[in-house]
Design a protein around this motif. Structure first.
Motif, PDB file in Angstrom:
ATOM      1  N   LEU A 129      -5.167   9.053   2.620  1.00  0.00           N
ATOM      2  CA  LEU A 129      -6.124   9.227   3.701  1.00  0.00           C
ATOM      3  C   LEU A 129      -5.508   8.943   5.074  1.00  0.00           C
ATOM      4  CD1 LEU A 129      -9.273   7.601   2.052  1.00  0.00           C
ATOM      5  CD2 LEU A 129      -8.930  10.022   2.577  1.00  0.00           C
ATOM      6  N   ALA A 130      -4.476   8.119   5.102  1.00  0.00           N
ATOM      7  CA  ALA A 130      -3.871   7.731   6.385  1.00  0.00           C
ATOM      8  C   ALA A 130      -2.775   8.673   6.847  1.00  0.00           C
ATOM      9  CB  ALA A 130      -3.308   6.312   6.269  1.00  0.00           C
ATOM     10  N   ARG A 131      -2.448   9.681   6.037  1.00  0.00           N
ATOM     11  CA  ARG A 131      -1.278  10.496   6.353  1.00  0.00           C
ATOM     12  C   ARG A 131      -1.341  11.101   7.758  1.00  0.00           C
ATOM     13  NH1 ARG A 131       1.634  15.584   3.139  1.00  0.00           N
ATOM     14  NH2 ARG A 131       3.022  16.106   4.868  1.00  0.00           N
ATOM     15  N   ARG A 132      -2.456  11.757   8.092  1.00  0.00           N
ATOM     16  CA  ARG A 132      -2.512  12.429   9.392  1.00  0.00           C
ATOM     17  C   ARG A 132      -2.358  11.454  10.549  1.00  0.00           C
ATOM     18  NH1 ARG A 132      -7.195  17.168   9.090  1.00  0.00           N
ATOM     19  NH2 ARG A 132      -6.177  18.435   7.484  1.00  0.00           N
ATOM     20  N   GLU A 133      -3.026  10.320  10.451  1.00  0.00           N
ATOM     21  CA  GLU A 133      -2.935   9.343  11.540  1.00  0.00           C
ATOM     22  C   GLU A 133      -1.534   8.752  11.628  1.00  0.00           C
ATOM     23  OE1 GLU A 133      -5.290   5.389  13.211  1.00  0.00           O
ATOM     24  OE2 GLU A 133      -6.251   6.783  11.810  1.00  0.00           O
ATOM     25  N   ILE A 134      -0.931   8.452  10.484  1.00  0.00           N
ATOM     26  CA  ILE A 134       0.418   7.887  10.490  1.00  0.00           C
ATOM     27  C   ILE A 134       1.419   8.917  11.020  1.00  0.00           C
ATOM     28  CG2 ILE A 134       2.281   6.989   9.050  1.00  0.00           C
ATOM     29  CD1 ILE A 134      -0.031   5.065   9.448  1.00  0.00           C
ATOM     30  N   GLU A 135       1.268  10.183  10.601  1.00  0.00           N
ATOM     31  CA  GLU A 135       2.153  11.227  11.101  1.00  0.00           C
ATOM     32  C   GLU A 135       1.999  11.384  12.608  1.00  0.00           C
ATOM     33  OE1 GLU A 135       2.974  14.411   7.502  1.00  0.00           O
ATOM     34  OE2 GLU A 135       1.232  14.709   8.790  1.00  0.00           O
ATOM     35  N   GLY A 136       0.741  11.364  13.085  1.00  0.00           N
ATOM     36  CA  GLY A 136       0.510  11.482  14.520  1.00  0.00           C
ATOM     37  C   GLY A 136       1.157  10.350  15.288  1.00  0.00           C
ATOM     38  N   ALA A 137       0.997   9.137  14.773  1.00  0.00           N
ATOM     39  CA  ALA A 137       1.598   7.972  15.431  1.00  0.00           C
ATOM     40  C   ALA A 137       3.119   8.062  15.397  1.00  0.00           C
ATOM     41  CB  ALA A 137       1.135   6.691  14.750  1.00  0.00           C
ATOM     42  N   SER A 138       3.658   8.544  14.268  1.00  0.00           N
ATOM     43  CA  SER A 138       5.108   8.673  14.131  1.00  0.00           C
ATOM     44  C   SER A 138       5.655   9.713  15.104  1.00  0.00           C
ATOM     45  CB  SER A 138       5.464   9.060  12.691  1.00  0.00           C
ATOM     46  OG  SER A 138       6.858   9.220  12.547  1.00  0.00           O
ATOM     47  N   GLN A 139       4.934  10.838  15.235  1.00  0.00           N
ATOM     48  CA  GLN A 139       5.358  11.889  16.156  1.00  0.00           C
ATOM     49  C   GLN A 139       5.282  11.416  17.604  1.00  0.00           C
ATOM     50  OE1 GLN A 139       2.812  15.137  15.069  1.00  0.00           O
ATOM     51  NE2 GLN A 139       3.932  15.593  13.192  1.00  0.00           N
ATOM     52  N   ARG A 185     -11.445   0.736  10.373  1.00  0.00           N
ATOM     53  CA  ARG A 185     -10.762   1.439   9.286  1.00  0.00           C
ATOM     54  C   ARG A 185     -10.291   2.799   9.763  1.00  0.00           C
ATOM     55  NH1 ARG A 185     -14.899  -0.633   5.625  1.00  0.00           N
ATOM     56  NH2 ARG A 185     -16.101   1.250   6.059  1.00  0.00           N
ATOM     57  N   MET A 186      -9.181   3.266   9.176  1.00  0.00           N
ATOM     58  CA  MET A 186      -8.668   4.586   9.514  1.00  0.00           C
ATOM     59  C   MET A 186      -9.572   5.696   8.992  1.00  0.00           C
ATOM     60  SD  MET A 186      -4.548   4.309   8.978  1.00  0.00           S
ATOM     61  CE  MET A 186      -3.582   3.040   9.784  1.00  0.00           C
ATOM     62  N   SER A 187     -10.317   5.411   7.935  1.00  0.00           N
ATOM     63  CA  SER A 187     -11.230   6.383   7.342  1.00  0.00           C
ATOM     64  C   SER A 187     -12.587   5.740   7.125  1.00  0.00           C
ATOM     65  CB  SER A 187     -10.689   6.914   6.012  1.00  0.00           C
ATOM     66  OG  SER A 187      -9.525   7.685   6.190  1.00  0.00           O
ATOM     67  N   ALA A 188     -13.635   6.550   7.247  1.00  0.00           N
ATOM     68  CA  ALA A 188     -14.983   6.049   7.029  1.00  0.00           C
ATOM     69  C   ALA A 188     -15.179   5.714   5.556  1.00  0.00           C
ATOM     70  CB  ALA A 188     -16.002   7.098   7.474  1.00  0.00           C
ATOM     71  N   ALA A 189     -16.115   4.805   5.304  1.00  0.00           N
ATOM     72  CA  ALA A 189     -16.393   4.398   3.931  1.00  0.00           C
ATOM     73  C   ALA A 189     -16.814   5.588   3.079  1.00  0.00           C
ATOM     74  CB  ALA A 189     -17.484   3.325   3.920  1.00  0.00           C
ATOM     75  N   SER A 190     -17.568   6.509   3.668  1.00  0.00           N
ATOM     76  CA  SER A 190     -18.015   7.687   2.917  1.00  0.00           C
ATOM     77  C   SER A 190     -16.838   8.566   2.521  1.00  0.00           C
ATOM     78  CB  SER A 190     -19.009   8.500   3.755  1.00  0.00           C
ATOM     79  OG  SER A 190     -18.424   8.901   4.986  1.00  0.00           O
ATOM     80  N   THR A 192      -5.294  -2.624  -6.882  1.00  0.00           N
ATOM     81  CA  THR A 192      -4.627  -2.700  -5.578  1.00  0.00           C
ATOM     82  C   THR A 192      -3.643  -1.541  -5.410  1.00  0.00           C
ATOM     83  OG1 THR A 192      -4.801  -5.108  -5.490  1.00  0.00           O
ATOM     84  CG2 THR A 192      -3.128  -4.095  -4.102  1.00  0.00           C
ATOM     85  N   THR A 193      -2.865  -1.293  -6.456  1.00  0.00           N
ATOM     86  CA  THR A 193      -1.868  -0.220  -6.395  1.00  0.00           C
ATOM     87  C   THR A 193      -2.531   1.141  -6.228  1.00  0.00           C
ATOM     88  OG1 THR A 193      -0.319  -1.476  -7.750  1.00  0.00           O
ATOM     89  CG2 THR A 193       0.002   0.904  -7.656  1.00  0.00           C
ATOM     90  N   LEU A 194      -3.557   1.411  -7.014  1.00  0.00           N
ATOM     91  CA  LEU A 194      -4.258   2.688  -6.895  1.00  0.00           C
ATOM     92  C   LEU A 194      -4.925   2.809  -5.529  1.00  0.00           C
ATOM     93  CD1 LEU A 194      -5.869   2.901 -10.458  1.00  0.00           C
ATOM     94  CD2 LEU A 194      -3.825   4.079  -9.631  1.00  0.00           C
ATOM     95  N   GLY A 195      -5.445   1.696  -5.019  1.00  0.00           N
ATOM     96  CA  GLY A 195      -6.041   1.707  -3.688  1.00  0.00           C
ATOM     97  C   GLY A 195      -5.019   1.996  -2.604  1.00  0.00           C
ATOM     98  N   GLN A 196      -3.796   1.521  -2.797  1.00  0.00           N
ATOM     99  CA  GLN A 196      -2.729   1.794  -1.835  1.00  0.00           C
ATOM    100  C   GLN A 196      -2.400   3.288  -1.800  1.00  0.00           C
ATOM    101  OE1 GLN A 196       0.249  -0.939  -3.330  1.00  0.00           O
ATOM    102  NE2 GLN A 196      -0.087  -2.351  -1.639  1.00  0.00           N
ATOM    103  N   ILE A 197      -2.419   3.918  -2.955  1.00  0.00           N
ATOM    104  CA  ILE A 197      -2.132   5.358  -3.017  1.00  0.00           C
ATOM    105  C   ILE A 197      -3.238   6.152  -2.325  1.00  0.00           C
ATOM    106  CG2 ILE A 197      -1.819   7.334  -4.560  1.00  0.00           C
ATOM    107  CD1 ILE A 197      -0.586   5.375  -6.587  1.00  0.00           C
ATOM    108  N   ALA A 239      -8.842   0.426  -1.514  1.00  0.00           N
ATOM    109  CA  ALA A 239      -8.501   1.434  -0.504  1.00  0.00           C
ATOM    110  C   ALA A 239      -9.074   1.043   0.853  1.00  0.00           C
ATOM    111  CB  ALA A 239      -9.024   2.800  -0.931  1.00  0.00           C
ATOM    112  N   GLU A 240     -10.302   0.515   0.854  1.00  0.00           N
ATOM    113  CA  GLU A 240     -10.905   0.066   2.106  1.00  0.00           C
ATOM    114  C   GLU A 240     -10.061  -1.041   2.738  1.00  0.00           C
ATOM    115  OE1 GLU A 240     -14.873  -1.093   1.205  1.00  0.00           O
ATOM    116  OE2 GLU A 240     -15.655   0.960   1.144  1.00  0.00           O
TER     117      GLU A 240
END
Length: 293
Positions: free
Chosen positions: A176-186, A58-63, A166-171, A47-48
């Motif tokens: 975690l990236a949804r808000r940032e991706i949506e913001g960029a898309s908008q 990173r789009m999200s902090a390690a924590s 890898t697959t589970l990390g992608q999910i 995921a990292e």
């Protein structure tokens, strides 16, 4: 967010502390704990990598990633020993790993991947050979466990499961990236809309200028034919009056048809009609002037 591939490795290992001597049976609680620990650690690392940008940020902090991975419920089921050497404490095992993911996480991942024009979660899981049922993802797992010499810890290894992690990390990363991706898309959509509005404004201005020019040319042509008509001898005007009226009707009909075929937009269609009218009028002027010779 980026797409990454972690190459399969022979084994992934971890140590887990035990109390009063660690058991090494494939199905023991200590053995299962060390293997689930490996799964969580590898999903977290995947995921990292998924959330890492080209500049290393990173789009999200390690924590946040760690806390999200902690929401996954991991269990090892249908455990069986595949190899047991009486001269060794190491046990080779097989089973079914079950990872239960919150449905909201899967829905977020689906939405993010849709925005990025990537296959949905079901397709992603299927391509990796994972089976999904509602919020449960399962896959075949091969692992080994062995106590340390002091028997106070268990060492575990998971073999050939890197593509699964890898697959589970992608999910997890897509969730975690949804808000940032949506913001960029908008933001991108807003930019596209603004650019389209500006282009439409420029097109409208150009069409208005073209229509004004066509109207000015047509006005001049009509002034010229009126002057020529008035200059004709009165007898000629009387003789050709009905012909002139018939010509006007034909010109009007022909130019309406020509304009309709030129464009469906109001201003370009009207500009085409006026230019047709101007062209026919100038041609008629030449014919009328020949009557005066």
């Amino acid at each position: 967010m980026k797409s990454v591939t972690i190459l399969p490795v022979l084994a992934l290992g971890a140590l887990l502390s035990g109390c009063g001597g660690a058991a090494t049976d494939c199905a023991s609680e200590s053995s299962r704990d060390v293997i689930t620990s490996i799964i969580r650690e590898q999903v977290e690392q995947a995921a990292e990598a998924e959330l890492a940008g080209e500049d290393g940020t990173r789009m999200s902090a390690a924590s946040k990633i760690r806390a999200t991975v902690a929401e996954l419920k991991v269990a090892i089921e249908d455990i069986r020993t595949t190899k047991k050497d009486p001269d060794s404490t190491k046990r080779f095992c097989a089973g079914t790993a079950r990872v239960i993911m919150p449905l909201a996480m899967i829905e977020d991942a689906d939405q993010t991947r849709k925005l990025l024009d990537l296959p949905d979660v079901n397709t992603l899981l299927s391509q990796a050979g994972l089976k999904r049922s509602a919020d449960s993802v399962t896959f075949d797992l091969e692992y080994s466990v062995q106590p340390t010499d002091k028997r106070d810890k268990i060492y575990g290894e998971v073999e050939g499961a890197a593509p699964v992690f890898t697959t589970l990390g992608q999910i997890v990363g897509a969730h975690l990236a949804r808000r940032e991706i949506e913001g960029a898309s908008q933001a991108q959509a807003a930019q596209v809309a603004a650019a389209a509005a500006e282009t439409a404004k420029q097109i409208e201005a150009a069409q208005k200028a073209d229509l004004d020019l066509a109207a000015a040319e047509n006005k001049l042509a009509n002034q010229q034919i009126n002057a020529v008509w008035k200059a004709l001898p009165e007898g000629a005007r009387t003789q050709f009056l009905e012909i002139q009226r018939a010509w006007v009707r034909k010109k009007t009909a022909d130019c309406n048809i020509e304009a309709a075929g030129a464009s469906t937009e109001v201003m370009p269609r009207e500009a085409a009609r006026l230019r047709c009218d101007t062209r026919e009028t100038l041609s008629r002027i030449s014919e009328l002037q020949s009557l005066m010779e």
